[in-house]
Design a protein around this motif. Sequence first.
Motif, PDB file in Angstrom:
ATOM      1  N   SER A  82       0.710  -1.117   0.097  1.00 48.01           N
ATOM      2  CA  SER A  82       0.295   0.137  -0.317  1.00 48.01           C
ATOM      3  C   SER A  82       0.958   1.538   0.410  1.00 48.01           C
ATOM      4  CB  SER A  82      -0.919  -0.089   1.182  1.00 48.01           C
ATOM      5  OG  SER A  82      -0.001  -0.009   2.287  1.00 48.01           O
ATOM      6  N   VAL A  83       0.395   2.568  -0.305  1.00 52.76           N
ATOM      7  CA  VAL A  83       0.837   3.400  -0.171  1.00 52.76           C
ATOM      8  C   VAL A  83       1.346   3.832   1.272  1.00 52.76           C
ATOM      9  CG1 VAL A  83       0.661   6.298  -0.839  1.00 52.76           C
ATOM     10  CG2 VAL A  83      -0.734   4.795  -2.475  1.00 52.76           C
ATOM     11  N   TYR A  84       0.905   3.324   1.732  1.00 50.09           N
ATOM     12  CA  TYR A  84       1.267   4.077   3.608  1.00 50.09           C
ATOM     13  C   TYR A  84       3.064   2.944   3.805  1.00 50.09           C
ATOM     14  CZ  TYR A  84       1.700   3.294   8.701  1.00 50.09           C
ATOM     15  OH  TYR A  84       2.018   3.343   9.958  1.00 50.09           O
TER      16      TYR A  84
ATOM     17  N   ARG B 178      -1.679   2.052  14.233  1.00 45.84           N
ATOM     18  CA  ARG B 178      -2.505   1.116  13.428  1.00 45.84           C
ATOM     19  C   ARG B 178      -3.418   0.829  12.874  1.00 45.84           C
ATOM     20  NH1 ARG B 178      -1.675  -3.127  17.105  1.00 45.84           N
ATOM     21  NH2 ARG B 178       0.849  -2.922  16.568  1.00 45.84           N
ATOM     22  N   GLU B 179      -4.578   1.808  13.918  1.00 45.36           N
ATOM     23  CA  GLU B 179      -4.904   2.028  13.803  1.00 45.36           C
ATOM     24  C   GLU B 179      -5.401   3.251  12.658  1.00 45.36           C
ATOM     25  OE1 GLU B 179      -8.130   3.045  16.963  1.00 45.36           O
ATOM     26  OE2 GLU B 179      -7.465   1.024  17.982  1.00 45.36           O
ATOM     27  N   THR B 180      -4.589   4.275  12.881  1.00 44.11           N
ATOM     28  CA  THR B 180      -4.639   5.621  11.813  1.00 44.11           C
ATOM     29  C   THR B 180      -4.429   4.947   9.946  1.00 44.11           C
ATOM     30  OG1 THR B 180      -4.895   6.682  13.435  1.00 44.11           O
ATOM     31  CG2 THR B 180      -4.196   7.941  11.377  1.00 44.11           C
ATOM     32  N   ALA B 181      -3.595   3.845  10.558  1.00 45.99           N
ATOM     33  CA  ALA B 181      -3.095   3.456   9.239  1.00 45.99           C
ATOM     34  C   ALA B 181      -4.428   2.874   8.423  1.00 45.99           C
ATOM     35  CB  ALA B 181      -1.416   2.473   9.215  1.00 45.99           C
ATOM     36  N   PHE B 182      -4.717   1.615   8.881  1.00 43.23           N
ATOM     37  CA  PHE B 182      -5.624   0.971   8.306  1.00 43.23           C
ATOM     38  C   PHE B 182      -7.258   2.032   8.132  1.00 43.23           C
ATOM     39  CE2 PHE B 182      -9.882  -1.046   8.944  1.00 43.23           C
ATOM     40  CZ  PHE B 182      -9.759  -2.584   8.448  1.00 43.23           C
ATOM     41  N   LYS B 183      -7.164   2.929   8.477  1.00 39.58           N
ATOM     42  CA  LYS B 183      -8.530   3.806   8.098  1.00 39.58           C
ATOM     43  C   LYS B 183      -7.919   4.139   7.147  1.00 39.58           C
ATOM     44  CE  LYS B 183     -10.309   5.130  12.528  1.00 39.58           C
ATOM     45  NZ  LYS B 183     -10.832   5.795  13.716  1.00 39.58           N
ATOM     46  N   VAL B 184      -6.317   4.801   7.032  1.00 39.19           N
ATOM     47  CA  VAL B 184      -5.892   5.533   5.535  1.00 39.19           C
ATOM     48  C   VAL B 184      -5.534   4.680   4.546  1.00 39.19           C
ATOM     49  CG1 VAL B 184      -4.018   6.540   4.558  1.00 39.19           C
ATOM     50  CG2 VAL B 184      -4.506   7.622   6.822  1.00 39.19           C
ATOM     51  N   GLU B 185      -5.465   3.031   4.878  1.00 40.70           N
ATOM     52  CA  GLU B 185      -5.193   2.439   3.342  1.00 40.70           C
ATOM     53  C   GLU B 185      -7.116   2.033   3.090  1.00 40.70           C
ATOM     54  OE1 GLU B 185      -3.355  -1.070   4.704  1.00 40.70           O
ATOM     55  OE2 GLU B 185      -1.405  -0.228   5.338  1.00 40.70           O
TER      56      GLU B 185
ATOM     57  N   ILE C 259      -9.145   4.389   3.294  1.00 44.50           N
ATOM     58  CA  ILE C 259     -10.066   5.311   2.444  1.00 44.50           C
ATOM     59  C   ILE C 259      -9.926   5.385   1.268  1.00 44.50           C
ATOM     60  CG2 ILE C 259      -9.721   8.064   2.219  1.00 44.50           C
ATOM     61  CD1 ILE C 259     -10.262   7.481   5.566  1.00 44.50           C
ATOM     62  N   MET C 260      -8.109   5.106   0.843  1.00 45.74           N
ATOM     63  CA  MET C 260      -7.667   4.789  -0.102  1.00 45.74           C
ATOM     64  C   MET C 260      -7.940   3.603  -0.960  1.00 45.74           C
ATOM     65  SD  MET C 260      -3.552   5.756   0.665  1.00 45.74           S
ATOM     66  CE  MET C 260      -3.155   6.154  -0.667  1.00 45.74           C
ATOM     67  N   THR C 261      -8.343   2.454  -0.417  1.00 45.27           N
ATOM     68  CA  THR C 261      -8.878   1.721  -1.496  1.00 45.27           C
ATOM     69  C   THR C 261     -10.383   2.158  -1.922  1.00 45.27           C
ATOM     70  OG1 THR C 261      -7.724   0.219   0.050  1.00 45.27           O
ATOM     71  CG2 THR C 261      -9.413  -0.714  -1.211  1.00 45.27           C
TER      72      THR C 261
ATOM     73  N   SER D 111     -13.514   3.338  -6.054  1.00 46.87           N
ATOM     74  CA  SER D 111     -14.627   4.235  -6.870  1.00 46.87           C
ATOM     75  C   SER D 111     -14.223   5.145  -8.457  1.00 46.87           C
ATOM     76  CB  SER D 111     -15.490   5.602  -5.905  1.00 46.87           C
ATOM     77  OG  SER D 111     -13.923   6.269  -5.286  1.00 46.87           O
ATOM     78  N   ASN D 112     -13.292   5.737  -7.899  1.00 42.45           N
ATOM     79  CA  ASN D 112     -12.841   5.945  -9.536  1.00 42.45           C
ATOM     80  C   ASN D 112     -12.502   5.357 -10.339  1.00 42.45           C
ATOM     81  OD1 ASN D 112     -13.182   8.091  -7.669  1.00 42.45           O
ATOM     82  ND2 ASN D 112     -10.702   8.781  -7.301  1.00 42.45           N
ATOM     83  N   VAL D 113     -12.176   4.311 -10.112  1.00 38.24           N
ATOM     84  CA  VAL D 113     -11.528   3.422 -11.144  1.00 38.24           C
ATOM     85  C   VAL D 113     -13.269   2.919 -12.107  1.00 38.24           C
ATOM     86  CG1 VAL D 113     -10.700   1.508 -12.195  1.00 38.24           C
ATOM     87  CG2 VAL D 113      -9.685   1.697  -9.766  1.00 38.24           C
ATOM     88  N   PRO D 114     -12.996   2.821 -13.446  1.00 41.76           N
ATOM     89  CA  PRO D 114     -14.385   2.613 -14.795  1.00 41.76           C
ATOM     90  C   PRO D 114     -14.266   0.890 -14.628  1.00 41.76           C
ATOM     91  CG  PRO D 114     -12.568   3.867 -15.598  1.00 41.76           C
ATOM     92  CD  PRO D 114     -12.129   3.863 -13.969  1.00 41.76           C
ATOM     93  N   SER D 115     -15.432   0.623 -14.965  1.00 46.44           N
ATOM     94  CA  SER D 115     -15.483  -1.061 -14.792  1.00 46.44           C
ATOM     95  C   SER D 115     -14.828  -1.828 -15.581  1.00 46.44           C
ATOM     96  CB  SER D 115     -17.462  -1.549 -14.672  1.00 46.44           C
ATOM     97  OG  SER D 115     -16.886  -0.906 -16.108  1.00 46.44           O
ATOM     98  N   GLY D 116     -14.260  -1.282 -16.655  1.00 50.01           N
ATOM     99  CA  GLY D 116     -13.507  -1.882 -17.515  1.00 50.01           C
ATOM    100  C   GLY D 116     -11.625  -2.112 -17.072  1.00 50.01           C
ATOM    101  N   MET D 117     -11.499  -0.896 -16.591  1.00 47.57           N
ATOM    102  CA  MET D 117     -10.033  -1.513 -15.900  1.00 47.57           C
ATOM    103  C   MET D 117      -9.815  -1.926 -14.917  1.00 47.57           C
ATOM    104  SD  MET D 117      -8.781   2.627 -17.357  1.00 47.57           S
ATOM    105  CE  MET D 117      -6.896   1.651 -17.047  1.00 47.57           C
ATOM    106  N   ASP D 118     -10.825  -2.743 -13.913  1.00 45.38           N
ATOM    107  CA  ASP D 118     -10.611  -3.494 -12.792  1.00 45.38           C
ATOM    108  C   ASP D 118      -9.900  -4.812 -13.379  1.00 45.38           C
ATOM    109  OD1 ASP D 118     -11.657  -1.438 -11.763  1.00 45.38           O
ATOM    110  OD2 ASP D 118     -14.177  -3.327 -11.442  1.00 45.38           O
ATOM    111  N   ASN D 119      -9.931  -5.413 -14.437  1.00 37.81           N
ATOM    112  CA  ASN D 119      -8.930  -6.674 -14.319  1.00 37.81           C
ATOM    113  C   ASN D 119      -7.068  -6.590 -14.858  1.00 37.81           C
ATOM    114  OD1 ASN D 119     -11.318  -7.596 -14.720  1.00 37.81           O
ATOM    115  ND2 ASN D 119     -11.580  -7.958 -17.257  1.00 37.81           N
ATOM    116  N   ASN D 120      -7.569  -5.058 -15.028  1.00 37.09           N
ATOM    117  CA  ASN D 120      -5.809  -4.841 -14.633  1.00 37.09           C
ATOM    118  C   ASN D 120      -4.957  -4.479 -13.871  1.00 37.09           C
ATOM    119  OD1 ASN D 120      -5.670  -4.304 -17.764  1.00 37.09           O
ATOM    120  ND2 ASN D 120      -5.964  -1.973 -17.584  1.00 37.09           N
TER     121      ASN D 120
END
Length: 144
Positions: free
Chosen positions: A95-97, A119-126, A128-130, A135-144
């Motif tokens: 992950s980015v974190y 640990r809790e903060t890192a989990f929350k950040v991860e 949220i980023m996930t 939510s931003n990835v179009p349905s056709g790009m999930d397979n990459n």
Amino acid sequence: MHIVANEPSLAFYRLQEHVRKALPPMVDKRIEVLKLHQELQGRCYDVEYAVSAVKSIENAEQSFQNTQELLRNALFTKQQMRYKESRRSNKEPTSVYKRLSAHITLDLPDLPEISDALRETAFKVESIMTQARTSNVPSGMDNN
């Protein structure tokens, strides 16, 4: 004149006069000598204690060598654990974190309250980023 000079009462007077003049300084010097003797005796005890401490340090050489060896083993084990963790983290998706924390080389003391909060903060950040990625990835790009 000879009789007057050698009269016993006059001799006693001269002795008394001499004792009266000489005795107080002698008593003061005796008190001073006793104080110095006590101080000297205390310092002798201190020196004896210091000598015994130095001798016990000489006898503790084996303990120091054992402690040094244990520290070396602990450092080696820590290096092995870091190596295994780095190999394990290379196989897992990072992950980015985790990538950011890999570059931070600050060793903080182990504080259970703070580490739990981090640990809790890192989990929350991860999470949220996930969520943001999914939510931003179009349905056709999930397979990459």
